[in-house]
Enzyme design. Sequence first.
Site, PDB file in Angstrom:
ATOM      1  N   GLU A 169       0.800  -1.221   0.000  1.00  0.00           N
ATOM      2  CA  GLU A 169       0.000   0.000   0.000  1.00  0.00           C
ATOM      3  C   GLU A 169       0.834   1.273   0.000  1.00  0.00           C
ATOM      4  O   GLU A 169       0.503   2.235  -0.657  1.00  0.00           O
ATOM      5  CB  GLU A 169      -0.964  -0.004   1.207  1.00  0.00           C
ATOM      6  N   ASP A 204      -2.031  -4.598   3.374  1.00  0.00           N
ATOM      7  CA  ASP A 204      -2.118  -4.774   4.830  1.00  0.00           C
ATOM      8  C   ASP A 204      -3.024  -5.945   5.229  1.00  0.00           C
ATOM      9  O   ASP A 204      -4.001  -6.238   4.550  1.00  0.00           O
ATOM     10  CB  ASP A 204      -2.651  -3.489   5.491  1.00  0.00           C
ATOM     11  N   ASP A 260      -5.619  -6.653   6.937  1.00  0.00           N
ATOM     12  CA  ASP A 260      -6.904  -6.358   7.581  1.00  0.00           C
ATOM     13  C   ASP A 260      -7.989  -6.260   6.513  1.00  0.00           C
ATOM     14  O   ASP A 260      -7.734  -6.468   5.333  1.00  0.00           O
ATOM     15  CB  ASP A 260      -6.814  -5.084   8.429  1.00  0.00           C
ATOM     16  N   GLU A 311      -9.620  -3.766   5.138  1.00  0.00           N
ATOM     17  CA  GLU A 311      -9.424  -2.817   4.048  1.00  0.00           C
ATOM     18  C   GLU A 311      -8.319  -3.291   3.110  1.00  0.00           C
ATOM     19  O   GLU A 311      -8.425  -3.147   1.899  1.00  0.00           O
ATOM     20  CB  GLU A 311      -9.111  -1.421   4.607  1.00  0.00           C
ATOM     21  N   TYR A 367       5.421   2.773  11.037  1.00  0.00           N
ATOM     22  CA  TYR A 367       4.201   3.347  10.502  1.00  0.00           C
ATOM     23  C   TYR A 367       3.345   4.011  11.578  1.00  0.00           C
ATOM     24  O   TYR A 367       3.168   3.470  12.666  1.00  0.00           O
ATOM     25  CB  TYR A 367       3.398   2.244   9.797  1.00  0.00           C
ATOM     26  N   ARG A 376       0.061   5.093  11.428  1.00  0.00           N
ATOM     27  CA  ARG A 376      -1.390   4.891  11.528  1.00  0.00           C
ATOM     28  C   ARG A 376      -1.633   3.446  11.953  1.00  0.00           C
ATOM     29  O   ARG A 376      -1.670   2.537  11.142  1.00  0.00           O
ATOM     30  CB  ARG A 376      -2.066   5.195  10.184  1.00  0.00           C
ATOM     31  N   HIS A 432      -0.305  -3.376  11.809  1.00  0.00           N
ATOM     32  CA  HIS A 432       1.062  -2.854  11.844  1.00  0.00           C
ATOM     33  C   HIS A 432       1.649  -3.056  13.229  1.00  0.00           C
ATOM     34  O   HIS A 432       1.035  -3.655  14.088  1.00  0.00           O
ATOM     35  CB  HIS A 432       1.056  -1.362  11.505  1.00  0.00           C
TER      36      HIS A 432
END
Length: 702
Positions: free
Chosen positions: A8, A81, A83, A85, A310, A312, A357
């Site tokens: 991403e 990632d 998850d 999303e 990271y 976020r 993350h």
Amino acid sequence: MKKLVVVESPTKARTISRFLGSGYEIMASMGHIMDLPKSKLGVDVDNGFRPQYEMMEDKKKILSQLKSFAKESPEVILATDPDREGEAIAAHVKEIIVGQQAKSNEHKFQRIVFHEITKEAVEEALKNPREIDENLVDAQTARRVLDRLVGYKLSPILWSKVRRGLSAGRVQSVALRLIVERERAIERFKKERYYTVHAVLSNGSQAEFELIEIDGKKIEFQESFAVYVGSYTVTKTSIDDETEAKKIVEDLNKSKFAVSNVIKKQAKRSPGPAFTTSTLQQEASRRFGLSGKRTMSLAQKLYEEGYITYHRTDSLFVSSGAVSSIRSYVQKSFGKNYIPEKPKFYKTKSKLAQEAHEAIRPTKIEVNYDKVAEALGKDFARIYDIIWKRAVASQMADAVIEQTSVIVTSANNKYTLKANGSVLVFDGFLKINQQALNDTILPDFKTGESLNPEKVEAREHESAPPPRYNDASLIAMLEEKGIGRPSTYATIISTIESRQYIERQEGRFFPTSVGIAVNDFLVSNFSTIDDVPFTAEMEDELDQIANGEKKWAPVIKDFYSPFEKTLEDVKQAARVKIEVEKTDELCPLDQGHLVVRIGRFGKFKACENFPACKFTKPFVEETNLICPKDGGKIILKKTKKGRKFYGCSNYPNCDFASWTKPTPEHVERSEIPNGNDHREKLEDIKHPKESASKDESSKTVS
DNA sequence: CAGTGAGCGAGCTTCCGCTTGACTT
């Protein structure tokens, strides 16, 4: 003929390319690549809620690069990632690439996931590829469709009932509701006066004691009352009358005292875990008064420049490699006593965390504040510094504190008083916190010793209402209740601010008249959606979709059918009135009073006789500051883009302008103390269990 | 640097979540 790996973020792409060598080409999708159309609903409500996904306008360039590379690649590895999303992004990337190729090529797609960006983790992931998890993708679709339906169905109702351009949504409307409900709680709150009594007692050596019991009954008590979410507790004493307080002071002044008990115990204090997005934003707000948005842009740069992991994230996990480098750093710098026997592990409390993350930590532990300050400047360095300290402290030993309580009783046994002392026996993780605990050392009083009063006084307090939210406390609440995600906390606040629903004063959020009108309208008509539990219930259903226990479309249908009905009913409702604030100023055209209204661009003054009289003038927000250049008044102004700045009222004759509040030397009247005391306080991120103790500002009654 | 509110009814506004840029009196 390199294999294509899709991640991403470009920074992640760069890091991974170092691990994988020349057989791989790593490309970044830059987040989502497909979305519902912006200008229409894009959900076929009558046909199983089919979403009309399309390529995002600003991702077309990236996607054409991806496609052309994929055509040549023997294999496409989807490493987005781990998850909900991320799974959807992987599915969308595959869909777009397959779209132009023969279906027979499908086999060349592999989905891999890893939870830390290390060579070992990535190599391990490559050995365990899987298919795309369609259930997880469905859960994301359900989330997206639901949010679209709520947002794009509710907002137009506000346009017709309140004003054009307004918005409502599953997340922003609950955030607004929290702020409005808090304001109401403050309005309802009745301040009460109460007294505490303090006595300096002495037998050569002396200490200050506080009255805790009268006739064996504790004078301090707590009162709790329900607020919108949770409850609020006020601590008071039973002494609520000045005459009574004076009488007690008199009594104590005449009395003799004896030490009845000395209690010693050891207490431990443990470090908190490394930061998540939420706790970083809270701490930066508390310590430096930074908004979530500002903190994130500083962290973004730190991340891109390779200083931190990271930014976020909702994970507390720290990779084993990082843990051991922190441990050896601590041992080297402070000695063996400062590392716990075993590495500390922290677990996320929230079930809602997706843990894609690591926690936020420095990538190289040797890099300190000075190095970052030199490279990027002090603003970046102080954010880096709190990240560094939290991460290092999280793997350090507990602090040990020896606490001493001395209890004394008056000669007639009526009054019991207490003094507390604490001595830091071992600083542990507090070593790297420059605002370490202050020792309060008590003289070595012995049981049975007698003491005489030196000075007795009563202090008056007023119970304090629950505080208004600021960036830190609102984000803490949103996170605790699972409303919004790390990537959105800062934008949620920006959104309700730019809609003029809330206003910031001294960093605290006040609802505006528009915000109150919109909130009350939504609460009275859509209270099931516009409420904290809605998101938690949604998350449960999304989990069931992800597990394969439920299909996504029926879940949406169960929600949508009653919602649609309500929408129809509400269309009949009357327009919503917005309160206006009347001023003393008169209209130059017809002498009517001017009122303060809130429009698309913020506050403005208008004649109360609108629409008969159309007079308007800008609303100027004044401050109590004077201009350091020419002594003019400092006023709050806005740039083209809406960002606030401080400028001189004599512009353009005086060009003074500043992003930040001019320094106190230029302050005409003394500064309002409210809301600043929270900043430089030491200590860990607390959960938003509100509790007010005795008011800090207190005056003395003698 | 104007403009904001009401209704008139042209055409438009709006959600949440994933990711970076471009840009500042």
